[in-house]
Design a protein around this motif. Structure first.
Motif: not given
Length: 125
Positions: A17-20, A23-30, A101-106, A119-123
């Motif tokens: 999710a972080e990689r994606r 990538t999206k944030l870096g796509d300045i043109e969009s 915690v070491q990987a910084g994943t929540w 509605q409920h969401f998990q991320c």
């Protein structure tokens, strides 16, 4: 305690999710400037918008600003703000729990209710 296999799957999902996102944030043109926004005007921050990759007809917004804090400290502050719901308007309950915690994943659970239903969401963060 979380089963090690489940933990590994969630950590990997968080990294993907972080990689994606990066990538999206870096796509300045969009990204295009959002000129008419009360939030942008009140806060004086640049606000960019693009079509959502996951929800047809939806959109994503982005802003940036510099702070003299570590990424870890910024994340802690954002977690505290999100606990009071200000990052997720209309959210009735928000609950976060560390996966690794070491990987910084929540894992984060969000619950919304309205006249039209619940509605409920998990991320993974």
């Amino acid at each position: 305690p979380m089963v090690p296999q489940h933990k590994a799957i969630l950590v990997q999902a968080g990294k993907e999710a972080e990689r994606r996102l990066i990538t999206k944030l870096g796509d300045i043109e969009s990204w295009q400037p959002m000129l008419f926004s009360v939030t942008r005007v009140l806060n004086g921050l640049p606000l960019l918008v693009r079509a959502s990759s996951v929800r047809e007809g939806g959109y994503a917004c982005s802003t940036t600003f510099d702070v003299d804090l570590s990424a870890k400290r910024v994340f802690q502050l954002l977690q505290r703000i999100s606990a009071c719901g200000s990052l997720d308007p209309g959210c009735d309950v928000c609950w976060s729990a560390p996966v690794d915690v070491q990987a910084g994943t929540w894992i984060r659970h969000l619950f919304f209710s309205s006249f039209f239903g619940n509605q409920h969401f998990q991320c993974i963060c």
